[in-house]
Scaffold this active site. Structure first.
Site, PDB file in Angstrom:
ATOM      1  N   THR A 155       0.755  -1.101  -0.017  1.00 44.98           N
ATOM      2  CA  THR A 155       0.091  -0.158  -0.037  1.00 44.98           C
ATOM      3  C   THR A 155       0.712   1.282   0.047  1.00 44.98           C
ATOM      4  OG1 THR A 155      -1.692  -1.213   1.326  1.00 44.98           O
ATOM      5  CG2 THR A 155      -1.845   1.254   1.313  1.00 44.98           C
TER       6      THR A 155
ATOM      7  N   GLU B  92      17.003 -25.365  28.459  1.00 45.35           N
ATOM      8  CA  GLU B  92      17.354 -24.171  27.580  1.00 45.35           C
ATOM      9  C   GLU B  92      18.914 -24.507  27.226  1.00 45.35           C
ATOM     10  OE1 GLU B  92      15.456 -22.594  25.954  1.00 45.35           O
ATOM     11  OE2 GLU B  92      13.493 -23.029  27.031  1.00 45.35           O
TER      12      GLU B  92
END
EC number: 3.4.24.-
Length: 654
Positions: free
Chosen positions: A200, A416
């Site tokens: 746009t 982790e």
């Protein structure tokens, strides 16, 4: 102007008639008291009397007209008047005027009509001065030559797309330069790209550079509940555009009205198909539309009707893709113009750390950094705020209010650490950028990878390394706590690893037994504008062989990740301790841990006081919990985990 004048005259006449009908009656003459009137009657001074209810208008002998009011009904008065030979007259009961009678009798019908018109205007968006029956008028919003301030300088990260549309600007400025050589500019340009890449914005820049009128409308504005309204709006839009030629018509999300016909839902009477047919005729029909350029934007070019994409209509497709590292740097500089920056801000470093970000994502990054600086009452935005904003967007917002037990934090830290160690040691894997056990979004912990450069494609070794690192978290829990104590926190890791392995076999040709063939099942979707049936292109034996090949890939990488963690158990324990102490460790600290360094540098921005407090916290936790128990891990780590390269993987897969 004449119509308005006639309308106001009619309204004035109607109002005068109403006021005249409902206004008070005429009551001329001097008002005197009733006693004087009775005396005048007795003395024969009254020649004529007119009764209207209790009002008496009478004429005296000297021809003076007077008015009096009867306090109560007096029957003797009439006898006296007749005996005195006074001319007595009466007034008939007042009748309603014809206009008021019609108004009262038709008022319910008029009210119903008014309510109907009001609701029709609401349903059709009839505000803004449009008539209630103007359903077929175009909803395109016209912007004049001076209203659009956007230029190509405001568009960055899509240099090739800008080059493709620059000749449109040259044509709108000087059409004769092309026409004298027999050239014909494309009447339709289709901007294709993922959401947020600036389609746009590019269309506005074309209008701003060309200095021509700009009509903007959404594809959904054509389709209404009444048959024929959409086609009428298309005709009206092109009629308005012809009057303002040369001009640009911009249709955003054209897939709302331009999807492929014959989807099996609705026939030739379908409102959307009629609208599409009218658009096809207007773009390349019997009448030429010289000077009108139609620009459309969509992120689903695969669902558009082929007739819409043929030469003569949208015969040019401009791809506005995700920006590369240079494009991201340019986009960041555009959005940083309005933000006061500190001297340590490096757009190139931020661009390298945001792979897969679109222009909208980068605009959001700059905005989030400015918000972080505003919360800290700072005068400018530094690199610290940009890092915080990047972590928030890529890993989610921190949930520091979430209370976690030491057992849960330790389990998350091991999980982790397993991701980070395997990701660091397998070949051709993206470098580990940051590891955190601070809850973010739905995840209890996050391991974030940062590619050294934008990846256009991925080879087999890189894909298998991703599978190994995805299983690193589950394997770390298994090695520390045992198989019976493994939590459900690896559910998303397993899903992604299985998906990668299946695509390697069925779509990317990485299986020696099956070879480079496509084995994926094609599932029909109504949204795609095609049939609703499913087509299966492989036998049951092939499906079993696919499952076997996927299992071989998973088992091979699962065993490799397990061996890596068993060989580096000391590093995993050290990384767990660092995560328990700092909660988040960066690339420098990970480097120290992988090199088995005795001292680990503190995170950036940490003071000596903060480090000592972290040491005290860890010491208290170790003293109160000498052994790590994982009885509640299956409940506390049930949230799905996400790594930062998930976004990049999805973009590559799509």
């Amino acid at each position: 102007m004449a119509k308005n004048l006639i309308l106001w005259l009619v309204i004035a006449v109607v109002l005068m008639s109403v006021f005249q009908s409902f206004g008070p009656g005429d009551s001329s003459g001097k008002a005197i008291d009733y006693t004087s009137f009775v005396k005048d009657v007795g003395q024969g001074q009254v020649r004529e009397a007119k009764f209207k209810d209790r009002e008496i208008t009478f004429v005296r002998s000297d021809n003076s007209r007077n008015v009096t009011y009867m306090p109560v009904y007096d029957s003797k008065l009439l006898d006296d008047l007749i005996n005195q030979n006074v001319k007595v007259t009466g007034t008939p009961p007042e009748q309603q005027s014809l206009l008021s009678t019609i108004f009262i009798s038709w008022f319910p019908m008029i009210l119903l009509i008014g309510v109907w018109i009001f609701f029709m205007r609401q349903m059709q968006g009839g505000g803004g001065g449009k008539g209630a029956m103007s359903f077929g008028k175009s909803k395109a919003r016209m912007m004049g030559e001076d209203q659009i301030k956007t230029t190509f300088a405001d568009v960055a990260g899509c240099d090739e797309a800008k080059e493709d549309v620059k000749e449109l600007v040259d044509y709108l400025r000087d059409p004769s330069r092309f026409q004298k050589l027999g050239g014909k500019i494309p009447t339709g340009v289709l901007l294709v790209g993922p959401p947020g890449t600036g389609k746009t914005l590019l269309a506005k820049a074309i209008a701003g550079e060309a200095k021509v009128p700009f009509f903007s409308i959404s594809g959904s504005d054509f389709v209404e509940m009444f048959v024929g309204v959409g086609a009428s709006r298309v005709r009206d839009m092109f009629e308005q555009a012809k009057k303002a030629s040369p001009c640009i018509i911009f249709i955003d999300e054209i897939d709302a009205v331009g999807r492929q016909r014959g989807a099996g839902v609705g026939g030739g009477h379908d409102e959307r198909e009629q609208t599409l047919n009218q658009m096809l005729v207007e773009m390349d029909g019997f009448e030429g539309n010289e000077g009108i350029i139609v620009i459309a934007a969509t992120n689903r070019p695969d669902v558009l009707d082929p007739a819409l994409l043929r030469p003569g209509r949208f015969d040019r497709q401009v791809v506005v893709g995700l920006p590369d590292v240079r494009g991201r740097e340019q986009i960041l500089k555009v959005h940083m113009r309005k933000v006061p920056l500190a001297e340590n801000v490096e757009p190139s470093l931020i661009a390298r750390g945001t792979p897969g970000f679109s222009g909208a994502d980068l605009a959001n990054l700059v905005n989030e950094a400015a918000l972080f600086a505003a919360r800290g009452n700072k005068r400018n935005v530094s690199m610290v705020e940009f890092e915080l904003a990047k972590d928030k967007i890529m890993m989610g917002a921190e949930r520091r209010s979430m209370v976690l037990t030491e057992d849960t934090k330790a389990s998350t830290a091991y999980h982790e650490a397993g991701h980070a160690i395997v990701g660091r040691l397998v070949p051709e894997h993206d470098p580990v950028y940051k590891v955190s056990i601070i809850p973010r979004g739905r995840a209890l912990g996050v391991t974030m990878y940062l590619p050294e450069q934008d990846r256009v494609s991925m080879n087999r070794q890189h894909l298998e390394s991703m599978i190994s690192s995805l299983y690193g978290g589950r394997l770390a829990e298994e090695l520390i706590y045992g198989v019976d104590k493994v939590s459900t926190g690896a559910s998303n890791d397993i899903e992604r690893a299985t998906d990668i392995a299946r695509k390697m076999v069925t779509q990317w040709g990485f299986s020696e037994k099956l070879g480079p063939l496509l084995y994926a099942e094609e599932e029909g979707e109504v949204f795609m504008g095609r049939g609703m049936s499913q087509a299966k292109h492989m036998s049951d034996e092939t499906a079993r062989l696919i499952d076997q090949e996927v299992r071989i890939i998973i088992d091979r990488n699962y065993a490799r990740a397990k061996q890596i963690l068993e060989d580096n158990m000391d590093i995993m324990h050290s990384m767990k301790d660092a995560l328990m102490k700092y909660e988040t460790i960066d690339a420098g600290q990970i480097e120290d841990l992988m090199n088995r360094s005795d001292t680990i540098r503190a995170p950036q921005g940490w003071t000596d006081d903060a480090t000592s407090k972290a040491d005290e916290t860890v010491a208290k936790a170790e003293a109160s919990e000498p052994e790590i128990k994982a009885d509640t891990q299956s409940e506390t780590t049930s949230d799905q985990e996400q790594t930062a390269d998930d976004k990049e993987t999805k973009n590559k897969d799509s």
